[in-house]
Enzyme design. Structure first.
Site, mmCIF file in Angstrom:
data_model
loop_
_atom_site.group_PDB
_atom_site.id
_atom_site.type_symbol
_atom_site.label_atom_id
_atom_site.label_comp_id
_atom_site.label_asym_id
_atom_site.label_seq_id
_atom_site.Cartn_x
_atom_site.Cartn_y
_atom_site.Cartn_z
ATOM 1 N N ASP A 130 1.048 -1.245 0.137
ATOM 2 C CA ASP A 130 -0.160 -0.153 -0.134
ATOM 3 C C ASP A 130 0.753 1.058 -0.062
ATOM 4 O O ASP A 130 1.561 1.415 0.845
ATOM 5 C CB ASP A 130 -0.964 -0.139 1.133
ATOM 6 C CG ASP A 130 -1.650 1.039 1.612
ATOM 7 O OD1 ASP A 130 -2.309 1.246 2.413
ATOM 8 O OD2 ASP A 130 -1.668 2.073 0.456
ATOM 9 N N ASP A 180 -12.896 5.659 2.457
ATOM 10 C CA ASP A 180 -11.736 5.721 3.042
ATOM 11 C C ASP A 180 -11.127 6.979 3.221
ATOM 12 O O ASP A 180 -11.098 7.709 2.384
ATOM 13 C CB ASP A 180 -10.982 4.991 1.717
ATOM 14 C CG ASP A 180 -9.229 4.944 1.972
ATOM 15 O OD1 ASP A 180 -8.918 5.810 2.994
ATOM 16 O OD2 ASP A 180 -8.553 4.280 1.215
ATOM 17 N N GLU A 194 -7.207 0.612 -4.698
ATOM 18 C CA GLU A 194 -7.218 0.422 -3.252
ATOM 19 C C GLU A 194 -8.585 0.082 -2.738
ATOM 20 O O GLU A 194 -8.516 -0.963 -1.765
ATOM 21 C CB GLU A 194 -6.805 1.824 -2.473
ATOM 22 C CG GLU A 194 -5.273 2.029 -2.790
ATOM 23 C CD GLU A 194 -5.064 3.590 -2.543
ATOM 24 O OE1 GLU A 194 -4.124 3.991 -2.758
ATOM 25 O OE2 GLU A 194 -6.076 4.329 -2.121
ATOM 26 N N LYS A 200 2.732 11.330 -3.609
ATOM 27 C CA LYS A 200 1.488 10.557 -4.259
ATOM 28 C C LYS A 200 0.933 11.463 -5.297
ATOM 29 O O LYS A 200 0.243 11.188 -6.222
ATOM 30 C CB LYS A 200 0.838 9.764 -3.434
ATOM 31 C CG LYS A 200 -0.226 8.691 -3.951
ATOM 32 C CD LYS A 200 -0.585 7.929 -3.130
ATOM 33 C CE LYS A 200 -1.707 6.891 -3.635
ATOM 34 N NZ LYS A 200 -2.195 5.855 -2.467
#
Ligand code: ADP
Ligand code: MG
Length: 589
Positions: free
Chosen positions: A6, A187, A164, A68
């Site tokens: 992850d 999330d 994800e 990211k």
């Protein structure tokens, strides 16, 4: 072995699937969460994770976080309000400018991946070349390719890029739900919020809709909490190191309040002229501070539902992902939007990595078998004296598993033992299936004195390995059998039926054999004892022993267990004095 990774905006994790379950790997400091932060010192190797995080305040111009957000972006598409300088012509891939250093986002991500790879290799004691890496469901091709390139730079072949929310759904076991189950994955991480609606069809997750906000998460709550603490303590903190300490204290307090109703935040030495102070913070206060941010997730959820053409009621499962969903407020809030109790059964900040490791295992081919064949369908054992089955691993043992037993020689001077590996539920060896056989040699010894250890081990693939060792010489033999779990359902069924049908006969056969072994051992020794010490016994007692022995001999002719057992017990009782006499004689001598 394939790693599951992850690669998060705030935190990254690595996991592997090993021997039946996922293990998330801790680094040398014992931490499973690696902050996705890289610090580039003026000289030497980059720092990654916790140590780099600390440098965020001391050396912000050489420290990269939230990289990211830049993955796969071009100059002109860079996210707003990030404290970095960029270089490159408009339309070309973004380069971060750290002093004279020019770094692509892939290079920075590669540093994080390199650390995770090294942590995994240290923990596993072997080198690893492949990984499954997760990305947000909305990542476009350029962002996915950049993630793959980051893997390659770190020496990892990215065998699969996984969404994800799909990874999280796997970790939550959603793949075992009924067909057409619709799952909402909520999330809320450190800096991003993602809502995804998935549907399971044909064993595959389809993304029906995604929505979210790349500038919404726990960081916002932290900043608001810092402002609150400043106001409550009446001090304004400007010095960077002190601000960092304040932020750290705020985050820790926020985490504590996910469990506790109230906590005390100590704020020592925040700056010149500011004495240490303490602020009591209740969960209710934190929730008031956090609510405006959490409230923002509602619109995204509703939009995702609308895009998927669904009402909240048509969602069967709501699963919670991301560290910020540990907050009771967030759980309540999400539950309210979807009108159902959220599923919080996994660690929300580990679920994505767990799912990536599961996907890795599926690609390796190890998981499929484990899921389908996770227990031994039939008992496994070896043949022992009298042709009986001696079970070592009982039926329904969860694999992988291991068990062993010690055996001895039935005959004096015997030089080897035949190990017949059997599978089945019947008492007599010959009624079970033979998986294989081999001889283990051992030192010639009096009867019952050799010690041969036999060990059965079934690995996660269901392969049975049998090890036999003569403990006197340490000589051992290891034999790999074929799969011990790949038995057709019909064959298992038949075996169980036969075992049930013959249960009475089988039990009698075992009892008879055991009694017979005992009788065959006793008769010659009774004879020997009588010859040696019989003359010292009263005549009636001698006669009684003779008649008991005769009864045992008679019972041996019939295959009935009960009479034989009775006769053996009677003979045993009748020879008590005789046995004592023999011992006495031996002592005198
Ligand atoms: P990301 O997916 O963005 O990389 P994570 O899923 O690891 O990040 O979430 C990180 C966020 O979760 C941080 O803002 C952190 O403060 C928050 N968090 C972690 N644990 C808790 C907790 N016990 N209570 C509240 N928030 C938490
Ligand atoms: Mg995440």
């Amino acid at each position: 072995m394939i790693l599951g990774i992850d690669l998060g905006t705030t935190n990254s994790l690595v996991g592997v699937f090993d021997a039946g379950f996922v293990t998330l790997i801790a680094d040398e400091a014992g931490q499973r969460l690696t902050p996705s932060v890289v610090h580039y010192p003026d000289h030497g190797e980059p720092l990654v994770g916790k140590p780099a995080s600390r440098m965020r305040v001391l050396s912000p111009e050489r420290t990269v976080f939230s990289v990211k957000r830049f993955m796969g972006r071009r100059v002109g598409e860079e996210p707003a309000d990030m404290p970095y300088h960029f270089s490159g012509a408009p339309g070309t891939p973004i380069q971060l400018a750290l002093g004279d250093l020019r770094l692509s986002p892939e290079q920075v991500s590669a540093e994080i991946l390199r650390k995770l790879k090294a942590d995994a290799e240290r923990a596993l004691g072997t080198s690893v070349q492949q990984a499954v890496v997760t990305v947000p469901a909305y990542f476009n091709d350029a962002q996915r390719s950049a993630t793959k390139r980051a893997g390659e730079l770190a020496g990892l072949e990215v065998v699969r890029i996984l969404n994800e929310p799909t990874a999280a759904a796997l970790a939550y076991g959603m793949d075992r739900q009924e067909e057409h189950t619709r799952i909402a994955v909520y999330d809320l991480g450190g800096g991003t919020f993602d809502i995804s609606i998935l549907e399971l069809t044909g064993g595959v997750f389809h993304v029906l809709a995604t929505n979210g906000n790349t500038r919404l998460g726990g960081d916002d709550i932290d900043a608001a909490l810092v402002r609150h603490l400043e106001a409550a303590s009446g001090c304004v903190v400007s010095e960077p190191a002190a601000r960092a300490r304040l932020l750290e204290a705020a985050v820790a307090a926020k985490h504590r309040l996910s469990e506790a109703e109230e906590t005390v935040v100590s704020l020592p030495f925040l700056g010149e002229g500011v004495s240490s102070t303490e602020v009591t913070l209740s969960r209710a206060t934190l929730e008031k501070i956090a609510l405006p941010w959490v409230e923002k997730t509602r619109a995204h959820c509703l939009r995702a539902l609308a895009d998927a053409n669904l009402e909240p009621e048509s969602i069967q499962e709501l699963i919670m992902v991301g560290g910020s969903t540990r907050m009771p407020l967030v759980q309540r809030f999400a539950g309210e939007i979807f009108g159902r109790t959220p599923n919080c059964s996994r660690n929300p900040d580990e679920a994505v990595a767990e799912g990536a490791a599961l996907q890795a295992a599926i690609l390796e081919g190890t998981l499929n078998q484990v899921v389908l064949l996770d227990v031994t369908p039939l008992s496994l054992g070896i043949e022992t004296f009298g042709g009986l089955m001696n079970v070592i691993l009982p039926r329904n043992s969860t694999i992988p598993c291991k068990a062993g037993e010690m055996f001895t020689n039935a005959l004096a001077g015997q030089r080897s033992m035949l190990i017949r590996v059997l599978q089945g539920e019947r008492e007599r060896a010959n009624d079970n299936w033979e998986l294989g056989r081999f001889e283990i040699p051992f030192q010639a010894l009096p009867k019952g004195q050799a010690r041969v250890g036999v060990q059965f081990e079934i690995d996660a693939d269901g392969i049975l390995t049998v090890l036999a060792r003569d403990t006197a010489t340490a000589h051992e033999q290891v034999v790999k059998m074929a799969s011990a779990v790949e038995v057709s359902d019909e064959a298992v069924e038949k075996m169980l039926e036969d075992a049930l049908e013959n249960a009475f006969d089988d039990m009698n056969a075992r009892a008879f054999t055991e009694a017979k072994l005992k009788a065959e051992e006793m008769l010659p020794s009774v004879e020997k004892a009588l010859a040696r010490a019989g003359s010292r016994l009263p005549a009636e007692e001698r006669a009684s022993i003779e008649s008991c022995a005769a009864e045992v001999r008679e019972a041996l002719k019939h295959e009935a267990a009960a009479p034989l057992k009775k006769a053996v017990t009677a003979l045993d009782a009748a020879t008590q004095t005789l046995a004592a006499l023999v011992v006495e004689l031996a002592m005198q001598r």
